[in-house]
Structures are given as C-alpha cells and as structure tokens.
Design a protein around this motif. Structure first.
Motif, mmCIF file in Angstrom:
data_model
loop_
_atom_site.group_PDB
_atom_site.id
_atom_site.type_symbol
_atom_site.label_atom_id
_atom_site.label_comp_id
_atom_site.label_asym_id
_atom_site.label_seq_id
_atom_site.Cartn_x
_atom_site.Cartn_y
_atom_site.Cartn_z
ATOM 1 N N LEU A 1 0.891 -1.011 0.035
ATOM 2 C CA LEU A 1 0.094 0.070 0.031
ATOM 3 C C LEU A 1 0.810 1.399 0.096
ATOM 4 C CD1 LEU A 1 -2.659 -0.997 2.598
ATOM 5 C CD2 LEU A 1 -3.067 -1.135 0.239
ATOM 6 N N SER B 1 3.073 2.709 -1.734
ATOM 7 C CA SER B 1 3.306 4.035 -2.824
ATOM 8 C C SER B 1 2.160 4.831 -2.930
ATOM 9 C CB SER B 1 3.717 3.013 -4.055
ATOM 10 O OG SER B 1 2.709 2.532 -4.563
ATOM 11 N N HIS B 2 1.006 4.301 -2.768
ATOM 12 C CA HIS B 2 -0.402 4.862 -2.690
ATOM 13 C C HIS B 2 -0.369 5.883 -1.638
ATOM 14 C CE1 HIS B 2 -1.074 1.932 -6.024
ATOM 15 N NE2 HIS B 2 -0.997 0.984 -4.870
ATOM 16 N N ALA C 1 2.005 8.734 -2.177
ATOM 17 C CA ALA C 1 1.405 9.567 -3.094
ATOM 18 C C ALA C 1 0.345 10.431 -2.911
ATOM 19 C CB ALA C 1 0.857 9.041 -4.353
ATOM 20 N N LEU C 2 -0.518 9.774 -1.882
ATOM 21 C CA LEU C 2 -1.767 10.666 -1.338
ATOM 22 C C LEU C 2 -1.676 11.546 -0.363
ATOM 23 C CD1 LEU C 2 -4.673 10.865 -1.392
ATOM 24 C CD2 LEU C 2 -4.752 8.892 0.500
ATOM 25 N N THR D 1 -1.023 7.087 -12.176
ATOM 26 C CA THR D 1 -2.097 6.492 -11.571
ATOM 27 C C THR D 1 -1.761 5.225 -10.889
ATOM 28 O OG1 THR D 1 -2.424 5.223 -13.846
ATOM 29 C CG2 THR D 1 -3.500 7.042 -13.603
ATOM 30 N N TRP D 2 -2.651 4.572 -10.328
ATOM 31 C CA TRP D 2 -2.219 3.250 -9.624
ATOM 32 C C TRP D 2 -2.003 2.250 -10.582
ATOM 33 C CZ3 TRP D 2 -4.611 -1.600 -10.554
ATOM 34 C CH2 TRP D 2 -5.777 -1.569 -11.344
ATOM 35 N N ARG D 3 -2.133 2.179 -12.028
ATOM 36 C CA ARG D 3 -1.540 1.423 -12.683
ATOM 37 C C ARG D 3 -0.188 1.824 -13.283
ATOM 38 N NH1 ARG D 3 -6.907 1.446 -14.757
ATOM 39 N NH2 ARG D 3 -8.118 -0.406 -14.872
ATOM 40 N N ARG E 1 1.844 3.102 -11.142
ATOM 41 C CA ARG E 1 2.717 2.737 -10.209
ATOM 42 C C ARG E 1 2.995 1.140 -10.200
ATOM 43 N NH1 ARG E 1 0.018 7.079 -7.810
ATOM 44 N NH2 ARG E 1 -1.587 5.937 -7.038
ATOM 45 N N ALA F 1 6.920 4.761 -6.269
ATOM 46 C CA ALA F 1 6.461 3.362 -6.835
ATOM 47 C C ALA F 1 7.777 2.359 -7.026
ATOM 48 C CB ALA F 1 5.771 3.631 -8.155
ATOM 49 N N SER G 1 8.902 1.456 -3.456
ATOM 50 C CA SER G 1 8.182 0.504 -2.809
ATOM 51 C C SER G 1 8.396 -0.796 -3.485
ATOM 52 C CB SER G 1 6.483 0.953 -3.040
ATOM 53 O OG SER G 1 5.574 0.337 -2.722
#
Length: 410
Positions: free
Chosen positions: A73, A75-76, A79-80, A216-218, A220, A350, A353
C-alpha cells in the motif's frame, strides 16, 4: 537542528535543506532504535513463552507479514499524503505495537504477539518507503551521496537500541515496561522530527518529482515489469537477508551454536550493528569515488567471507571478526538499492516501494525458513542459505549503476 522548515525560498533554501536532512536523520535513527529494542529481547521472549526455534520463527514472522502488507500500500499512501505526513502518522502510531506485543508475551499469548507485531510491521514499512523517498529527494537537493548516511543513522539507532535492550536484559526489566518507554520515545521523536521537513519536499526542491503525484495506480504497478526494478530487488533481497538474518537470529545462533549467554549474544549483535553503522558512514565517499557497482560487489564479498567465518569457525575472536566483516558487507546493499530505485524522481515512490517489497521478502520468508532449517540442522548451518543470497546480490550489482540520463550522485 535548525528551526522547523516551512518554505523553500531561495534565501532559506540551504537552511531548509539542511533542516530537512537532519529531520530525515532523526527519523531513520528513531526507526532503528525502536526495532532494535524489541530484537534485543528476543531471547527473553523465547524463554518467557517457552517457544521452540521454529515457533520463534513464526513469532518473528509477524513483523514481516505486516511489513509486506504495508509495502503493498505504501506507494499509494505516500502519493496521497506525501512523505512528511506519512511518517508523522505511521511512525508515531505503529510503534505502539511493541508494548502490545509485550503485553501478549506477558499473557503467554504467542498469537497475540504475532498480531501486534504485524500491526507494528505494517506502519513501519510504510514509514520506511516514505523516509527513503524523502531521503532520496534530499540527496538530490544536496547534490552528493548521503543515502548511506541516512541508513547509518538507522544503524546507529539500532546500536543504541541494542545497548538499551542489553541493559534492560541485565537489569531484568519487564519487557512491557521496556516497550512502553520505547514507544513513548519513538512516537514523540517522530512528531518532533517531521516539523523539520518541508511541507512539500518534492515541489520545493525538484519540480520533476511532482510528476509522482500524477501517476495512476496502474502506472505505479507498471514498475514491477521493468528488469532494472527486479534486479535492484535481488540486490536488496540478498543484502536485506544478510542484515535481517543477523538481527533475527545472531543472538540465538551464538547462544545455541557457540555457547554464549543471552546478554553476550545481544552484545555481539551490537557489534554487528556497529560494523554496519561504520560501513554506512564511510560508504558515501566510497560510492562517489568508485561507483555503486564496485562498492556493492566488494560488500557482497566481505559479507560472504564474514558469514562463512561465523558459520564454520569456533574460535571466539575469529567469530567476532566474522561478525564485523558480515556487518560491513551488509551495510550498503539496502541504502544503495533505495537510492538507485529513486534515480527517476517521477516514479520514485513506486519504484522504491517495489524494490523494498522484494527486499522485505527476506523478512517474510527469512525467519520461518531459517527457523525451520535451524530446527533440523542447527541455526549456524541454516545461515548457509544466506550465503547463497549474498552471492546472487553481488551478481546483480550491475543493475545499480547510475543511469546516464540522471545526475544523481553516486
């Protein structure tokens, strides 16, 4: 430390960057201090629970399970929230998993200890990615290799933590009281340290870094398909296993394999951690002069020789020499891997991570694997597995070469 950083105007740029660096130093040291206080009490945990070697492997596995979950989790989250807020939230809260684990041990609940350590590991791993991303951005802002110094502060924190744990062991201090004091110090220190971080490290010091937020999550997840990412993961995996196997098993291996008592086993772990600290302090200039690849290959050779001595030699002073070489050799793999993973600031969180996740497999697979092998062939012989991984890390070292398109130091 300089006063807390609030902006990065040209006049305050150096002041802000140095304050930020010192704040990152403190965070690394606090992380090392927290985990080492727990690790130094592992023999007592084993005695309190009456656990076998393989059962201790499962208990130690709790941290690894949480760490892998957090890394997936991380990297997300980074980023947030950004590195600053991520560290503030997750370091200050996760360390309370240690007194919860101590409470479980006091209640003779191995399962409770595993759950508490998993909560601790999840928050610590998220903080790990955040502090490495922030450290890499600070390294770029300063313009020379300092990532090993950040990790030297982690090692310095572990040395202090082991010293504290050894004193607690000698004084027969209850683990619960010990871990409560540790949690108070680390949590308070984390909230103080992040005040010296810029509110937006990346925007303040490198406009290219802001592109990470736009991924985007893709995007990353796509870094997992890149060969360089996977090879960096092999480097970090091998050297993390070299480091982690000592943290998890060196005291017990020396107690069971070489006849040391619990306190002396913890003290020799302190020697290992001190050697790692020295390696990281001198690593920056060596990396700037000789490059990442040559230094990493030399480190792999030192770690392999040192570990071989620990496994196969019974002469006490030679075993200590082996521990020193093992520590020196294991010192730079993780920080150089993290620095190399952050070479492209656009995807730093990303890639860091992903590489860290591969590396943390050492902490997930390592404890039970070595515990299982140790139950059947002895802990010292089980460490032969680590030798193989160190060799693989040395063979993959070419992946850490600084890409020509970047101007990152090292």
């Amino acid at each position: 430390m300089p006063h807390p950083a609030t902006s990065a105007t040209p006049a305050a740029s150096r002041h802000t960057t140095i304050g930020w660096r010192n704040g990152v130093f403190a965070v690394f040291a606090l992380c090392g201090f927290g985990i080492a206080n727990w690790l130094s009490r592992v023999p007592t945990v084993r005695d309190t629970l009456g656990a076998s070697t393989s059962e201790m492997g499962v208990i130690i596995l709790g941290i690894a399970i949480g760490s892998i979950s957090g890394l997936l989790l991380s990297s997300h989250v980074v980023a947030l929230l950004g590195p600053r807020r991520t560290i503030a939230v997750f370091l200050s809260s996760s360390v309370w998993g240690l007194p919860l684990a101590a409470l479980a041990v006091a209640g003779d609940s191995a399962l409770g200890a595993v759950v508490a350590l998993a909560l601790f590991g999840a928050g610590y791993s998220i903080c790990d990615v955040a502090m490495n991303v922030s450290g890499a951005a600070n390294e770029r802002a300063i313009g020379r290799t300092i990532m090993p110094l950040f990790h030297a502060l982690f090692s310095g924190g572990t040395v202090l933590g082991v010293a504290t744990g050894t004193l607690a062991e000698v004084a027969d201090l209850p683990i619960l009281i010990h871990m409560l004091a540790t949690a108070v110090l680390v949590s308070g220190g984390a909230l103080l340290s992040v005040r010296y971080f810029p509110h937006n490290e990346t925007a303040a010091h490198s406009t290219a870094d802001t592109a990470e937020i736009a991924l985007t999550w893709r995007d990353r997840l796509a870094v997992w398909t890149q060969p360089r990412t996977l090879l960096l993961g092999v480097i970090v995996l091998g050297m993390a296993w070299a480091e982690g196997s000592a943290n998890d098993w060196l005291p017990l291996a020396l107690v069971d394999g070489h006849g040391l008592d619990n306190a002396l086993g913890a003290a020799v772990l302190g020697i290992f951690l001190a050697a790692m600290t020295v390696g990281r302090i001198v690593g920056g200039p060596l990396l700037d002069r000789f490059g990442r690849v040559a230094v990493l290959r030399t480190c792999a050779a030192l770690a392999a020789v040192g570990l071989s001595i620990v496994i196969f030699v019974s002469v006490p002073w030679l075993v200590i020499l082996g521990v020193v070489l093992w520590g020196l050799g294991a010192s730079l793999g993780f920080p150089v891997g993290m620095s190399a993973a952050a070479d492209d600031p656009r995807s730093a969180a990303a890639t860091v991570s992903a590489v860290a996740t591969i590396g943390y497999l050492a902490f997930l697979v390592g404890p039970p694997a070595i515990g299982f092998l140790g139950e059947h062939i002895g802990l010292l012989n089980a460490l032969i597995l680590v030798l193989v991984l160190i060799v693989l890390a040395g063979l993959a070292s070419h992946a850490a070469r600084t890409p020509a398109k970047t101007s990152s130091p090292g």
